[in-house]
Design an enzyme around this catalytic site. Structure first.
Site, PDB file in Angstrom:
ATOM      1  N   ARG A 291     -16.100  -1.117  -5.413  1.00 50.35           N
ATOM      2  CA  ARG A 291     -16.753  -2.277  -4.791  1.00 50.35           C
ATOM      3  C   ARG A 291     -16.822  -3.406  -5.809  1.00 50.35           C
ATOM      4  NH1 ARG A 291     -20.621  -0.639  -0.932  1.00 50.35           N
ATOM      5  NH2 ARG A 291     -20.953  -2.868  -0.563  1.00 50.35           N
ATOM      6  N   TRP A 294     -21.604  -7.506  -7.794  1.00 50.85           N
ATOM      7  CA  TRP A 294     -22.214  -8.691  -7.188  1.00 50.85           C
ATOM      8  C   TRP A 294     -23.090  -9.440  -8.188  1.00 50.85           C
ATOM      9  CZ3 TRP A 294     -23.768  -7.498  -1.419  1.00 50.85           C
ATOM     10  CH2 TRP A 294     -22.620  -7.081  -0.724  1.00 50.85           C
ATOM     11  N   ASP A 396     -18.541 -15.268   1.240  1.00 44.74           N
ATOM     12  CA  ASP A 396     -18.651 -14.143   2.173  1.00 44.74           C
ATOM     13  C   ASP A 396     -20.079 -13.985   2.698  1.00 44.74           C
ATOM     14  OD1 ASP A 396     -17.615 -12.073   3.642  1.00 44.74           O
ATOM     15  OD2 ASP A 396     -17.287 -10.732   1.950  1.00 44.74           O
ATOM     16  N   GLU A 399     -24.259 -13.567   7.428  1.00 40.57           N
ATOM     17  CA  GLU A 399     -24.842 -13.018   8.655  1.00 40.57           C
ATOM     18  C   GLU A 399     -25.800 -11.862   8.377  1.00 40.57           C
ATOM     19  OE1 GLU A 399     -20.709 -12.491   8.672  1.00 40.57           O
ATOM     20  OE2 GLU A 399     -21.917 -11.936   6.957  1.00 40.57           O
ATOM     21  N   ASP A 463     -12.860  -9.708   9.642  1.00 41.66           N
ATOM     22  CA  ASP A 463     -12.256  -8.448   9.194  1.00 41.66           C
ATOM     23  C   ASP A 463     -11.555  -7.704  10.328  1.00 41.66           C
ATOM     24  OD1 ASP A 463     -13.418  -9.127   6.811  1.00 41.66           O
ATOM     25  OD2 ASP A 463     -15.097  -7.752   7.005  1.00 41.66           O
ATOM     26  N   HIS A 528      -4.311 -10.727   2.167  1.00 40.37           N
ATOM     27  CA  HIS A 528      -5.429  -9.886   1.712  1.00 40.37           C
ATOM     28  C   HIS A 528      -4.901  -8.472   1.580  1.00 40.37           C
ATOM     29  CE1 HIS A 528      -9.354  -8.212   1.121  1.00 40.37           C
ATOM     30  NE2 HIS A 528     -10.011  -9.288   1.522  1.00 40.37           N
TER      31      HIS A 528
END
Length: 671
Positions: A291, A294, A396, A399, A463, A528
């Site tokens: 991942r 962040w 990104d 939401e 996505d 991507h």
């Protein structure tokens, strides 16, 4: 705007169109109360409402003259009014203001007159259905879901594994705005959960889980005029950056090896404008796999000497792009800095709210706090990204605002949830503007809501699954571009080859090549590697795919003079680059429900091959023009279907006979 009164009600007309019809036995407005349950699981929501009251406001009293009227509404004559409307406007634009006289009201249902054979579009970015008529669409920003079709195995598995299957109406970018084939638009100014229900023959029902501020109505005699008015209302994007016209933006997340792989693509003839490395911040290894880390600053271990690489690419006309989202991981240095300053949303115990993203937790930067928003724009995006050398990024999420946090502005998170994508876009836009780089730096978003148009220069379709499926594959990108484009979002693009690979679903060479063909006829080509790069086919792993992609980038670059013309139209008129057929062929009713074909500007018709195993393709050509197939030069009459060969590298594309760009289009045959 005109109100005609009757003994038992009124009619509201907009430029001669009947919009509201209220009678005591058929009221247009209902009010009441509801008790909602809203549960979030990593961007997916389980929502249900228990309706306590739904009361028709059957009795209406109208007062006022000229350009402003007041309508007082109650359940029956002699009862006190529970709601008043103030209606004002000109002949083609109007506003309905709501004023609740009963604090218990938290639900509104409004019935708008529907026309026979009417078509309805909009609702934000809708991926499954472009024409919304006949279905109900909840409007709540969320993950769109995997599969998005409850009849499929992949959707079932995604629901079981993580409540992530989604449905036809799930979208990152909802907006309570629709456009009618009666040539008017209706917008509900609210951030509350709402729904548009277009299932009834005689009326459309608008449901809002709050008393809305207002409803805006706009009518124009033509579709282009209506889209221009809508884009002027919500805001227009700056022109695309000049550097982007050099070719595709190549997405690689392979650390320092990304530069070597980029050179392989250049040697193969790929036209490249940018290198996009979302892993520029480093990786975190979890049981789910690698991942991103962040904490939004360059990771020297994964990309040693990155500033030098960025400068070297820039000297060759290639820009470097990265990735950011509005969360900060608790084990990164930026978290401690923001936490000490009180920049995070809080929990019920007045402590920093933490969100579990799967083996790591993050704080939510509170963009309702002006100081926090400015800190993120300047400290994170400005210094760590723009000053470092990035020319763009994927902005990104947006939401994911949890519903149980407490925000600095004191507004319930359930009312801020839909507004969050727009706040997130504003933070990014402010950082770019402060550096004087608007129109040069390009960030792109998947999440949106009302007003995102003013701040976000480019949408991407989210996505999609790595397949040809009807509700989550290649074809959904077209519907997303067309629906959002009508609402003022001029530029749209997608991940070439799709993104989501789960439950054994992996890319095929055919999918990548067909997706690249479509992308060559969109404002931005960007690749991507997907969520599981090692499991999926990549451009540089197959010489045939790479050669095909190189050719499609050459097609994109060849069309740049035409694209620049479309960008100028977007800037001055607000018309989207990708357009529904009816935008320029209003008299042809057959175009109103078509969602798998689009106009690339006024003169090119693109009908992407979106099903597997096809060597020829049929598409409808609008009445009112002859059409020339760009690869063969054959002329086809409009108003009927045309079938053409569709080998790889020659997607079904036609141009209008007599176009002033005809010579440019004819040049495609020589590539």
């Amino acid at each position: 705007m005109q109100i005609q009164t009757y003994p038992d009600g009124f009619d509201l007309l907009l430029d001669g169109r009947l919009v509201l019809r209220h009678r005591s036995d058929a009221p247009c407005l209902f009010i009441g109360q509801g008790d909602a349950r809203m549960d979030m699981y990593r961007g997916n929501f389980d929502i249900e409402d228990y309706v306590i009251e739904r009361t028709p406001l059957s009795h209406a009293e109208v007062s006022g003259t000229g350009d402003e009227f007041e309508v007082s509404l109650c359940a029956a004559p002699g009862q006190p009014a529970r709601l008043t409307l103030v209606i004002s406007g000109s002949h083609c634009d109007g506003v309905i203001f709501f004023n609740s006289l009963d604090p218990s009201i938290n639900r509104i249902w409004l019935r708008v007159v529907a026309g026979k054979n009417e078509h309805v579009w909009g609702g934000g970015e809708q991926m499954s259905y472009f024409d919304l008529r006949g279905r109900r669409f909840p409007l709540w920003t969320s993950e769109p879901g995997v599969g998005r079709d409850k009849t499929t195995e992949i959707t079932f598995k995604a629901d079981v594994a993580g409540k992530a299957g989604g449905d036809y109406w799930n979208t990152n970018y909802p907006q309570p705005t629709y456009v009618s084939s009666r040539r008017y638009a209706l917008h509900v100014e609210t951030t509350a959960y709402s729904a548009f229900d277009f299932r009834q023959a005689g009326f459309h029902e608008i449901e809002v889980w709050a008393v809305p501020d207002r409803i805006e109505l706009t009518a124009r005699p033509s579709f282009p005029g209506l889209v221009e008015a809508i884009s002027e209302r919500f805001g227009r994007q700056p022109p695309l950056p000049e550097w982007l016209y050099g070719g595709a933006v190549i997405g690689l997340k392979d650390g320092s090896r990304s530069f070597d792989r980029l050179e392989t693509m250049i040697a193969a003839g790929v036209k490249i404008s940018g290198l996009w490395c979302e892993d520029w911040v480093g990786l975190r290894h979890t049981s789910f796999g690698a991942r991103l880390f962040w904490d939004w600053q360059a990771n020297e271990d994964r990309y040693p000497g990155l500033p030098q690489h960025i400068a070297e690419l820039a000297s060759r006309g290639i820009r470097f792009l990265g990735y950011v989202n509005p969360y900060l991981a608790i084990d990164g240095p930026l978290f401690s800095e923001a936490d000490a300053a009180g920049y995070f949303a809080m929990d019920d115990k007045d402590k920093t709210a933490l969100v579990d993203f799967g083996e790591f937790e993050c704080g939510v930067v509170d963009f309702t706090n002006p100081e926090a928003a400015e800190w993120f724009a300047e400290r994170v995006i400005g210094r760590n990204m723009i000053d470092f050398g990035l020319s763009g990024w994927m902005a990104d999420f947006g939401e994911y605002l949890p519903l149980d946090v407490h925000l600095a502005n004191g507004v319930d998170a359930k009312l801020m949830h839909n507004a969050w994508p727009t706040l997130w876009a504003e933070v990014n836009a402010r950082a770019v503007e402060k550096r004087g780089r608007t129109g040069d730096i390009l960030f792109f978003m998947r999440a949106g809501f009302t007003g995102v148009q003013k701040y976000c220069p480019l949408l991407w379709g989210g996505d999609q699954s790595v397949d040809f499926t009807r509700h989550d594959g290649l074809v959904t990108v077209i519907s997303g571009a067309l629906s959002s484009g009508l609402l003022g979002n001029a530029y749209h693009h997608s991940d070439v080859g799709g993104y989501t690979s789960l439950f054994g679903n992996v890319r095929t060479a055919e999918l990548i090549m067909r997706w690249a063909e479509m992308a060559a006829f969109t404002p931005v080509m960007r690749t991507h590697e997907g969520n599981r790069p090692r499991d999926n086919l990549q451009l540089d792993q197959d010489p045939e795919i790479l050669a095909h992609f190189a050719r499609m980038t050459q097609v994109y670059v060849h069309l740049v003079p035409y694209l620049k013309f479309l960008v100028a139209e977007a800037s001055t008129r607000g018309l989207p680059v990708q357009r529904p057929l009816f935008l320029h062929f209003e008299a042809d009713a057959r175009t109103y429900a078509i969602q798998d074909v689009y106009l690339y500007g006024p003169d090119l018709l693109v009908a992407p091959v979106w099903q597997s195993g096809k060597t020829e393709w049929s598409t409808y050509l609008p009445e009112g023009s002859d059409w020339i197939h760009v690869w063969s030069g054959r002329t086809f009459a409009g108003g009927r279907e045309a079938t053409v060969a569709a080998p790889f590298g020659q997607p079904p594309v036609f141009h209008r006979a007599g176009s002033r760009f005809a010579e440019l289009f004819a040049g495609l045959r020589n590539l």
